[in-house]
Scaffold this motif. Sequence first.
Motif, PDB file in Angstrom:
ATOM      1  N   ASP A  22       0.834  -1.184   0.000  1.00 54.94           N
ATOM      2  CA  ASP A  22       0.000   0.000   0.000  1.00 54.94           C
ATOM      3  C   ASP A  22       0.873   1.239   0.000  1.00 54.94           C
ATOM      4  N   TYR A  23       0.279   2.362  -0.333  1.00 54.51           N
ATOM      5  CA  TYR A  23       0.941   3.659  -0.221  1.00 54.51           C
ATOM      6  C   TYR A  23       0.522   4.300   1.095  1.00 54.51           C
ATOM      7  N   VAL A  24       1.411   5.078   1.678  1.00 55.00           N
ATOM      8  CA  VAL A  24       1.128   5.809   2.899  1.00 55.00           C
ATOM      9  C   VAL A  24       1.537   7.257   2.683  1.00 55.00           C
ATOM     10  N   ILE A 146      17.529   1.535  -2.268  1.00 60.93           N
ATOM     11  CA  ILE A 146      18.065   1.114  -3.564  1.00 60.93           C
ATOM     12  C   ILE A 146      17.126   1.476  -4.705  1.00 60.93           C
ATOM     13  N   GLY A 147      16.034   2.172  -4.362  1.00 61.79           N
ATOM     14  CA  GLY A 147      15.181   2.712  -5.396  1.00 61.79           C
ATOM     15  C   GLY A 147      13.830   2.064  -5.557  1.00 61.79           C
ATOM     16  N   GLY A 148      13.531   1.050  -4.806  1.00 64.59           N
ATOM     17  CA  GLY A 148      12.260   0.364  -4.987  1.00 64.59           C
ATOM     18  C   GLY A 148      11.119   0.984  -4.205  1.00 64.59           C
ATOM     19  N   VAL A 149       9.909   0.732  -4.685  1.00 66.88           N
ATOM     20  CA  VAL A 149       8.711   1.192  -3.997  1.00 66.88           C
ATOM     21  C   VAL A 149       8.059   0.020  -3.263  1.00 66.88           C
ATOM     22  N   PHE A 150       7.991  -1.144  -3.898  1.00 64.61           N
ATOM     23  CA  PHE A 150       7.382  -2.324  -3.292  1.00 64.61           C
ATOM     24  C   PHE A 150       8.324  -3.515  -3.412  1.00 64.61           C
ATOM     25  N   ALA A 151       8.201  -4.434  -2.447  1.00 68.06           N
ATOM     26  CA  ALA A 151       8.966  -5.680  -2.474  1.00 68.06           C
ATOM     27  C   ALA A 151       8.221  -6.715  -1.641  1.00 68.06           C
ATOM     28  N   THR A 152       8.662  -7.933  -1.714  1.00 70.02           N
ATOM     29  CA  THR A 152       8.127  -9.002  -0.873  1.00 70.02           C
ATOM     30  C   THR A 152       9.265  -9.508   0.011  1.00 70.02           C
ATOM     31  N   PRO A 153       9.434  -8.913   1.180  1.00 69.20           N
ATOM     32  CA  PRO A 153      10.544  -9.328   2.049  1.00 69.20           C
ATOM     33  C   PRO A 153      10.261 -10.681   2.703  1.00 69.20           C
ATOM     34  N   MET A 154      11.334 -11.362   3.066  1.00 70.12           N
ATOM     35  CA  MET A 154      11.206 -12.641   3.761  1.00 70.12           C
ATOM     36  C   MET A 154      11.190 -12.407   5.260  1.00 70.12           C
ATOM     37  N   ILE A 155      10.277 -13.082   5.924  1.00 68.10           N
ATOM     38  CA  ILE A 155      10.152 -12.970   7.375  1.00 68.10           C
ATOM     39  C   ILE A 155      11.392 -13.578   8.026  1.00 68.10           C
ATOM     40  N   ASN A 156      11.887 -12.919   9.046  1.00 68.35           N
ATOM     41  CA  ASN A 156      13.073 -13.359   9.770  1.00 68.35           C
ATOM     42  C   ASN A 156      12.670 -14.400  10.822  1.00 68.35           C
ATOM     43  N   HIS A 157      12.841 -15.666  10.510  1.00 65.91           N
ATOM     44  CA  HIS A 157      12.479 -16.753  11.430  1.00 65.91           C
ATOM     45  C   HIS A 157      13.183 -16.576  12.761  1.00 65.91           C
ATOM     46  N   PRO A 158      12.540 -16.722  13.909  1.00 55.71           N
ATOM     47  CA  PRO A 158      11.198 -17.264  14.165  1.00 55.71           C
ATOM     48  C   PRO A 158      10.102 -16.205  14.279  1.00 55.71           C
ATOM     49  N   GLU A 159      10.360 -14.983  13.842  1.00 52.76           N
ATOM     50  CA  GLU A 159       9.336 -13.950  13.888  1.00 52.76           C
ATOM     51  C   GLU A 159       8.181 -14.332  12.970  1.00 52.76           C
ATOM     52  N   CYS A 160       7.058 -13.618  13.093  1.00 49.48           N
ATOM     53  CA  CYS A 160       5.903 -13.991  12.264  1.00 49.48           C
ATOM     54  C   CYS A 160       5.537 -12.913  11.255  1.00 49.48           C
ATOM     55  N   ALA A 161       6.247 -11.772  11.258  1.00 43.45           N
ATOM     56  CA  ALA A 161       5.908 -10.708  10.312  1.00 43.45           C
ATOM     57  C   ALA A 161       7.123  -9.819  10.079  1.00 43.45           C
ATOM     58  N   ILE A 162       7.062  -9.044   9.006  1.00 42.67           N
ATOM     59  CA  ILE A 162       8.119  -8.110   8.654  1.00 42.67           C
ATOM     60  C   ILE A 162       7.464  -6.916   7.958  1.00 42.67           C
ATOM     61  N   LEU A 163       8.037  -5.749   8.146  1.00 42.48           N
ATOM     62  CA  LEU A 163       7.575  -4.557   7.441  1.00 42.48           C
ATOM     63  C   LEU A 163       8.610  -4.197   6.399  1.00 42.48           C
ATOM     64  N   GLY A 164       8.188  -4.177   5.143  1.00 45.26           N
ATOM     65  CA  GLY A 164       9.076  -3.773   4.056  1.00 45.26           C
ATOM     66  C   GLY A 164       8.724  -2.361   3.613  1.00 45.26           C
ATOM     67  N   LEU A 165       9.681  -1.470   3.737  1.00 39.90           N
ATOM     68  CA  LEU A 165       9.466  -0.073   3.355  1.00 39.90           C
ATOM     69  C   LEU A 165      10.023   0.180   1.968  1.00 39.90           C
ATOM     70  N   GLY A 166       9.387   1.083   1.260  1.00 40.13           N
ATOM     71  CA  GLY A 166       9.868   1.490  -0.051  1.00 40.13           C
ATOM     72  C   GLY A 166      10.302   2.936  -0.032  1.00 40.13           C
ATOM     73  N   ARG A 167      10.678   3.410  -1.182  1.00 36.53           N
ATOM     74  CA  ARG A 167      11.144   4.779  -1.343  1.00 36.53           C
ATOM     75  C   ARG A 167      10.002   5.768  -1.086  1.00 36.53           C
ATOM     76  N   ILE A 168      10.338   6.865  -0.438  1.00 38.92           N
ATOM     77  CA  ILE A 168       9.380   7.963  -0.274  1.00 38.92           C
ATOM     78  C   ILE A 168       9.428   8.784  -1.549  1.00 38.92           C
ATOM     79  N   ILE A 169       8.265   8.946  -2.172  1.00 40.68           N
ATOM     80  CA  ILE A 169       8.205   9.663  -3.444  1.00 40.68           C
ATOM     81  C   ILE A 169       7.124  10.729  -3.392  1.00 40.68           C
ATOM     82  N   ASP A 170       7.340  11.801  -4.146  1.00 39.99           N
ATOM     83  CA  ASP A 170       6.308  12.825  -4.287  1.00 39.99           C
ATOM     84  C   ASP A 170       5.284  12.344  -5.313  1.00 39.99           C
ATOM     85  N   THR A 171       4.022  12.477  -4.951  1.00 37.95           N
ATOM     86  CA  THR A 171       2.958  12.129  -5.880  1.00 37.95           C
ATOM     87  C   THR A 171       1.905  13.243  -5.851  1.00 37.95           C
ATOM     88  N   PRO A 172       1.141  13.356  -6.901  1.00 39.04           N
ATOM     89  CA  PRO A 172       0.087  14.378  -6.906  1.00 39.04           C
ATOM     90  C   PRO A 172      -0.990  14.050  -5.886  1.00 39.04           C
TER      91      PRO A 172
END
Length: 172
Positions: A22-24, A146-172
């Motif tokens: 999603d975008y934030v 490194i320039g990306g907006v979206f990715a599918t990161p791998m969860i760091n075992h034994p954790e159950c979730a991960i937050l993958g952040l993308g580039r902050i960009i200006d949008t209209p």
Amino acid sequence: RKAIAENMMTSMRTIPHVTHMDYVDVTKLAAYRDKEKEAAEGKGVKLTYLPFIVKAVVLALKEFPYLNSSLDDSTGDIVIKQYYNIGIAVDTPAGLMVPIVKSPQEKTIIDIGRDIYRIAELSRTREIEMKDLQGGTFTITNIGSIGGVFATPMINHPECAILGLGRIIDTP
């Protein structure tokens, strides 16, 4: 690299990976950070967005505790952690490392920024101690650098979730 690969394979075999993207709107965060950057530099800290994200993640984990849990492989029980240790994925010449910001809920944004810089540099120079790589309850990774907006990161075992952040960009 072998240990990193083994942990990633365990993660893929044992944790169901589901991705939501999603975008934030971070306009207010960007303005606040810009306002505080000079004061932070006066304290010897380069203020990035990441310390703010760490604080926000802890608040979210308090509201949604199952995201701050792990599965006990031997019993099959879900273990909800009553503490918060946030892993920060760091790209190093030796491969990906995930040093831990311990108890960020007890720290200021400046202290978290200082911790992130310290553990990232120790990871890159391979001077990181094992205690700084253990005990994470949730991980944040940032592909935006490194320039990306979206990715599918791998969860760091034994954790159950991960937050993958993308580039902050200006949008209209």
